[in-house]
Design a protein around this motif. Structure first.
Motif, PDB file in Angstrom:
ATOM      1  N   ALA A  80     -48.117  14.582 -19.196  1.00 20.49           N
ATOM      2  CA  ALA A  80     -48.652  14.410 -17.840  1.00 20.49           C
ATOM      3  C   ALA A  80     -50.135  14.744 -17.782  1.00 20.49           C
ATOM      4  N   SER A  81     -50.553  15.800 -18.476  1.00 20.56           N
ATOM      5  CA  SER A  81     -51.970  16.184 -18.440  1.00 20.56           C
ATOM      6  C   SER A  81     -52.839  15.116 -19.099  1.00 20.56           C
ATOM      7  N   ILE A  82     -52.370  14.578 -20.217  1.00 21.34           N
ATOM      8  CA  ILE A  82     -53.134  13.524 -20.893  1.00 21.34           C
ATOM      9  C   ILE A  82     -53.194  12.272 -20.027  1.00 21.34           C
ATOM     10  N   LYS A  83     -52.066  11.918 -19.418  1.00 19.29           N
ATOM     11  CA  LYS A  83     -52.021  10.721 -18.580  1.00 19.29           C
ATOM     12  C   LYS A  83     -52.947  10.867 -17.376  1.00 19.29           C
ATOM     13  N   ALA A  84     -52.903  12.033 -16.726  1.00 20.22           N
ATOM     14  CA  ALA A  84     -53.776  12.252 -15.568  1.00 20.22           C
ATOM     15  C   ALA A  84     -55.241  12.141 -15.964  1.00 20.22           C
ATOM     16  N   PHE A  85     -55.583  12.710 -17.090  1.00 21.73           N
ATOM     17  CA  PHE A  85     -56.976  12.684 -17.536  1.00 21.73           C
ATOM     18  C   PHE A  85     -57.423  11.257 -17.850  1.00 21.73           C
ATOM     19  N   LEU A  86     -56.607  10.514 -18.591  1.00 20.99           N
ATOM     20  CA  LEU A  86     -57.014   9.175 -19.018  1.00 20.99           C
ATOM     21  C   LEU A  86     -57.083   8.200 -17.843  1.00 20.99           C
ATOM     22  N   VAL A  87     -56.098   8.251 -16.951  1.00 22.30           N
ATOM     23  CA  VAL A  87     -56.087   7.309 -15.830  1.00 22.30           C
ATOM     24  C   VAL A  87     -57.262   7.569 -14.894  1.00 22.30           C
ATOM     25  N   THR A  88     -57.511   8.832 -14.581  1.00 23.87           N
ATOM     26  CA  THR A  88     -58.641   9.129 -13.699  1.00 23.87           C
ATOM     27  C   THR A  88     -59.972   8.813 -14.374  1.00 23.87           C
ATOM     28  N   LYS A  89     -60.067   9.055 -15.672  1.00 22.89           N
ATOM     29  CA  LYS A  89     -61.320   8.724 -16.369  1.00 22.89           C
ATOM     30  C   LYS A  89     -61.547   7.221 -16.428  1.00 22.89           C
ATOM     31  N   LEU A  90     -60.461   6.450 -16.476  1.00 26.42           N
ATOM     32  CA  LEU A  90     -60.608   5.003 -16.452  1.00 26.42           C
ATOM     33  C   LEU A  90     -61.309   4.563 -15.174  1.00 26.42           C
ATOM     34  N   GLY A  91     -60.896   5.107 -14.058  1.00 25.38           N
ATOM     35  CA  GLY A  91     -61.578   4.796 -12.809  1.00 25.38           C
ATOM     36  C   GLY A  91     -62.977   5.371 -12.757  1.00 25.38           C
ATOM     37  N   ASP A  92     -63.184   6.523 -13.388  1.00 25.00           N
ATOM     38  CA  ASP A  92     -64.494   7.173 -13.338  1.00 25.00           C
ATOM     39  C   ASP A  92     -65.570   6.382 -14.082  1.00 25.00           C
ATOM     40  N   VAL A  93     -65.176   5.590 -15.067  1.00 22.25           N
ATOM     41  CA  VAL A  93     -66.167   4.762 -15.773  1.00 22.25           C
ATOM     42  C   VAL A  93     -66.812   3.778 -14.795  1.00 22.25           C
ATOM     43  N   ALA A  94     -65.967   3.073 -14.043  1.00 17.91           N
ATOM     44  CA  ALA A  94     -66.500   2.148 -13.040  1.00 17.91           C
ATOM     45  C   ALA A  94     -67.246   2.908 -11.955  1.00 17.91           C
ATOM     46  N   PHE A  95     -66.747   4.074 -11.588  1.00 13.67           N
ATOM     47  CA  PHE A  95     -67.387   4.891 -10.555  1.00 13.67           C
ATOM     48  C   PHE A  95     -68.804   5.265 -10.962  1.00 13.67           C
ATOM     49  N   LEU A  96     -68.987   5.670 -12.209  1.00 10.25           N
ATOM     50  CA  LEU A  96     -70.313   6.052 -12.697  1.00 10.25           C
ATOM     51  C   LEU A  96     -71.263   4.869 -12.668  1.00 10.25           C
ATOM     52  N   ILE A  97     -70.792   3.705 -13.107  1.00  9.01           N
ATOM     53  CA  ILE A  97     -71.640   2.502 -13.059  1.00  9.01           C
ATOM     54  C   ILE A  97     -72.022   2.181 -11.620  1.00  9.01           C
ATOM     55  N   GLY A  98     -71.062   2.314 -10.714  1.00  4.57           N
ATOM     56  CA  GLY A  98     -71.343   2.054  -9.309  1.00  4.57           C
ATOM     57  C   GLY A  98     -72.377   3.003  -8.732  1.00  4.57           C
TER      58      GLY A  98
ATOM     59  N   THR B 108     -71.158  -5.738  -2.434  1.00  5.20           N
ATOM     60  CA  THR B 108     -69.749  -5.934  -2.797  1.00  5.20           C
ATOM     61  C   THR B 108     -69.456  -5.369  -4.184  1.00  5.20           C
ATOM     62  N   LEU B 109     -70.315  -5.659  -5.144  1.00  6.55           N
ATOM     63  CA  LEU B 109     -70.120  -5.158  -6.504  1.00  6.55           C
ATOM     64  C   LEU B 109     -70.139  -3.636  -6.523  1.00  6.55           C
ATOM     65  N   ILE B 110     -71.101  -3.045  -5.837  1.00  6.54           N
ATOM     66  CA  ILE B 110     -71.206  -1.583  -5.814  1.00  6.54           C
ATOM     67  C   ILE B 110     -69.972  -0.973  -5.171  1.00  6.54           C
ATOM     68  N   ALA B 111     -69.560  -1.530  -4.044  1.00  8.13           N
ATOM     69  CA  ALA B 111     -68.402  -0.977  -3.331  1.00  8.13           C
ATOM     70  C   ALA B 111     -67.133  -1.068  -4.170  1.00  8.13           C
ATOM     71  N   LEU B 112     -66.923  -2.182  -4.851  1.00  4.54           N
ATOM     72  CA  LEU B 112     -65.712  -2.337  -5.665  1.00  4.54           C
ATOM     73  C   LEU B 112     -65.725  -1.397  -6.870  1.00  4.54           C
ATOM     74  N   LEU B 113     -66.886  -1.192  -7.477  1.00  3.98           N
ATOM     75  CA  LEU B 113     -66.980  -0.243  -8.593  1.00  3.98           C
ATOM     76  C   LEU B 113     -66.655   1.175  -8.127  1.00  3.98           C
ATOM     77  N   LEU B 114     -67.188   1.544  -6.974  1.00  3.09           N
ATOM     78  CA  LEU B 114     -66.903   2.873  -6.439  1.00  3.09           C
ATOM     79  C   LEU B 114     -65.432   3.013  -6.063  1.00  3.09           C
ATOM     80  N   LEU B 115     -64.845   1.929  -5.562  1.00  2.00           N
ATOM     81  CA  LEU B 115     -63.426   1.970  -5.186  1.00  2.00           C
ATOM     82  C   LEU B 115     -62.527   2.221  -6.395  1.00  2.00           C
ATOM     83  N   ALA B 116     -62.930   1.733  -7.561  1.00  2.00           N
ATOM     84  CA  ALA B 116     -62.124   1.984  -8.761  1.00  2.00           C
ATOM     85  C   ALA B 116     -62.036   3.479  -9.049  1.00  2.00           C
ATOM     86  N   GLY B 117     -63.149   4.174  -8.935  1.00  2.00           N
ATOM     87  CA  GLY B 117     -63.124   5.620  -9.134  1.00  2.00           C
ATOM     88  C   GLY B 117     -62.321   6.335  -8.074  1.00  2.00           C
ATOM     89  N   VAL B 118     -62.445   5.881  -6.838  1.00  2.00           N
ATOM     90  CA  VAL B 118     -61.682   6.487  -5.742  1.00  2.00           C
ATOM     91  C   VAL B 118     -60.186   6.266  -5.946  1.00  2.00           C
TER      92      VAL B 118
END
Length: 664
Positions: free
Chosen positions: A165-183, A212-222
């Protein structure tokens, strides 16, 4: 002290408490609990003072440049408006209650010092997110929470469930955080600054080049941080962590950070109608899907986990219709009653010796074992189901009212389709919420069969915290909409008549239908007895929960994990039940689409590395070795052999020279 100084101390005190707790955990264990509780309580007190001084008036802003970058500056900035002031108070209240509760819940846990320090650091990071006026500083708090959640969810690392569970939580949230950082970088590039006030000023003047691009990238992190579809699958599995951690993550910190981020930068998302529509669809799917899944769960904490996802869906739905006041209002009330639900669930798990609702439904007197948890959880479930006059009613109806206004064309901040999507999904989710809340209450407290085992009384600190949180769960909604409109940009928080009648009506229908189904099933079901259960008079709550996570039913064997014939969820969902119980197979879909291809690619890389690359490397080393062996064999020490070889070589060279000369 100035308001700015007090605001700086709010995240600083828990951070210092975390550092001191880690340093003194082994050398001076007697200081660990005071260092866990006192800094957090002090931070709560200071957050209350900051909120009173801010008073819903003009925001408190301060900024100091951290380092010259030559382009977009990075600043240590504060931006405290009414929303930030109130959210910080709720964060402090929940964190303080969790720390106090944990002193009893993990009293025998040898890893308590590191646990308490991580909770303090987690709290400090959330305070930083709430008060920060610079997006990079906000990102620091955002990522620190992710790291802390990895360690806290994996606290029971002895169990494979907690590790996974800890690994899954970390990886899934980091997946969104990559797009969030770009946004974030794209947003700062368009705005020329990471400072939130300057970003909002740029948006107000239409300065965003790619909204639109910025908002969608940020939404991935959210979506990753706040467990919204499609990056929500980590949250139910995160229940493998200790119950106080679940309360902290679900009530007012990590999952609330994404909602709060959108609320703070809502004009950025409103600049794109497409992003608002995507946000509405994401909220609707999350609300309905999580409600159906919660109705099919057997683990009491997984029911609450899916409930959290649904309530976060209400918040993102309010943001999708352009009403951040309703979203933050529901965030505040949800923080109180959801923390209460999880902490009460911890008391119940300790008393029952299991987290299985099927096992609890076979205990005839569980509510008598835990009277404090029984009454306070009843209050929290009524708030969750949005039954008036409990707090959840006012905030949930404010969300539905905001969606109704959009459908009627009374606001131009969101597309009409977004309003209808949120309104229909919100009403249907109100029905599902009341249904699974009623089911949880019936299975946990109205069981019939053997007597519940005696695991001893819960520590006083655990029960006191439940009653503290019961007060805002009961009264916060009515108090807030009458006395706190200034903190919500002057927004009217009163529920509308239409949505109040509709929402309350469907909630009552959901509860009554579930109760009727339960009565029907209990009249014909044959109860399987639990049998003799060993008592644990001084059983430690954390140890009981760790065993429950490891085996799901440590004291009862296969009986506890057997389906309950009186479970109304099975009757209500019918053939949909088996799909809802596993989250509609989304984990299996991700496993086929992402996990297996990545594993296959990793296997291919490993094969190429071992069989191809290593072959060349081994050959490069073997060739000189073979040549060396051949030369070594030629070194016989016999002079006649050397002379013969020299003469033979001379003859060969002479013949070669003649052939070349004749050919020329």
């Amino acid at each position: 002290m100035t308001t700015t100084t007090l605001a700086v101390l709010v995240p600083l005190l828990p951070f210092l408490g975390a550092v001191a707790g880690l340093l003194l955990g082994r050398t001076a264990p007697g200081f660990v609990r005071p260092l866990a509780v006192l800094p957090t309580v002090a931070a709560l007190a200071l957050a209350v003072v900051v909120a009173v001084r801010q008073g819903g008036d003009a925001s408190v802003d301060a900024a100091t440049e951290l380092t010259p970058t030559g382009s977009v500056p990075i600043e240590l900035a504060l931006h405290i408006d009414g929303f930030a002031a109130l959210v910080a108070v709720v964060v402090g209240l929940v964190a303080a209650c969790v720390q106090i509760y944990s002193t009893g819940y993990l009293r025998e846990d040898p890893r308590y010092p590191s646990y308490a320090a991580l909770v303090s650091l987690f709290t400090s990071a959330m305070f930083l997110v709430v008060y920060s006026g610079d997006l990079i500083v906000l990102l620091v708090g955002w990522e620190v929470m992710g790291i802390c959640s990895y360690f806290l969810v994996g606290h029971y690392w002895e169990t494979p469930e907690a590790r996974a569970a800890s690994i899954k939580a970390f990886l899934v949230t980091k997946l969104g955080d990559v797009a969030f950082l770009i946004g974030l970088f794209a947003l700062a590039t368009d705005a020329g600054s990471f400072e939130i006030t300057k970003v909002l000023g740029t948006v107000a003047h239409g300065g965003l080049g790619h909204p639109t691009l910025i908002a969608l990238l940020l939404l991935a992190g959210v979506a990753g941080k706040s467990a919204q579809f499609p990056l929500h699958t980590w949250l139910p599995d995160a229940m493998a962590g200790p119950t106080p951690v679940s309360a902290l993550i679900h009530a007012a910190t990590m999952v609330a950070a994404g909602v709060y981020f959108i609320a703070r930068l809502l004009p950025v998302f409103e600049a794109s109608a497409a992003a608002m529509t995507v946000l509405a669809v994401m909220a609707a799917v999350t609300m309905v899907g999580s409600g159906l899944a919660a109705l099919a769960q057997d683990d009491i904490k997984r029911v609450l986990a899916y409930s959290t996802m649904g309530q976060l869906g209400y918040m993102t739905g309010a943001l999708a219709v352009g009403d951040r006041g309703a979203a933050v209002f529901h965030l505040l009330t949800h923080g109180a009653f959801k923390a209460l639900l999880f902490l009460a669930a911890g008391v119940i798990i300790h008393a029952a010796g299991t987290n299985s609702l099927a096992a609890m439904s076979r205990m005839s007197n569980l509510r008598d074992r835990v009277p404090d948890a029984y009454w306070t959880m009843t209050v929290a479930l009524l708030a969750l189901a949005a039954i008036p006059p409990f707090s959840g009613f006012f905030s949930k109806e404010s969300v539905l009212g905001a969606a109704e206004r959009v459908t009627a064309g009374h606001t131009g901040h969101a597309p009409g389709a977004a309003g209808w999507t949120v309104l229909v999904a919100g009403v249907f989710t109100a029905l599902l919420t009341a249904a699974y809340a009623t089911r949880l209450w019936l299975l946990a407290f109205r069981g019939r069969g053997d007597e519940a085992p005696e695991h001893g009384r819960q520590p006083l600190t655990m029960n006191v915290v439940l009653w503290i949180l019961a007060v805002p769960s009961l009264a916060l909604g009515g108090f807030a909409y009458r006395t706190l409109p200034d903190w919500f940009d002057g927004h009217d928080l009163a529920p509308t008549l239409t949505t109040s009648v509709l929402g309350t009506g469907v909630a009552l229908i959901g509860g009554l239908v579930t109760y009727a189904a339960w009565r029907r099933l209990t009249g014909v079901a044959v109860r399987v007895p639990l049998g003799a259960v060993a008592a644990h008079p001084e059983g430690d709550a954390a140890q009981v929960e760790a065993e429950a996570i490891a085996t799901h039913a440590p004291a009862y064997g296969d009986v506890a994990s057997a389906p309950d014939p009186a479970d109304p969820g099975r009757l209500l969902l019918g053939p949909l039940h088996r799909h809802a119980a596993v989250g509609f197979h989304l984990d299996a879909v991700y496993r086929e689409l992402f996990v297996r291809p990545v594993q296959a690619a990793a296997s291919l890389v490993r094969f190429l590395d071992r069989e191809v690359v290593d072959t060349y490397v081994r050959a490069a080393g073997a060739l000189p070795r073979w040549l060396g062996a051949a030369v070594r064999r030629a070194q016989t020490g016999n002079v006649q052999t050397y002379v013969s070889a020299l003469l033979a070589g001379t003859v060969v060279l002479a013949v070669a020279a003649l052939l070349v000369a004749s050919g020329a």
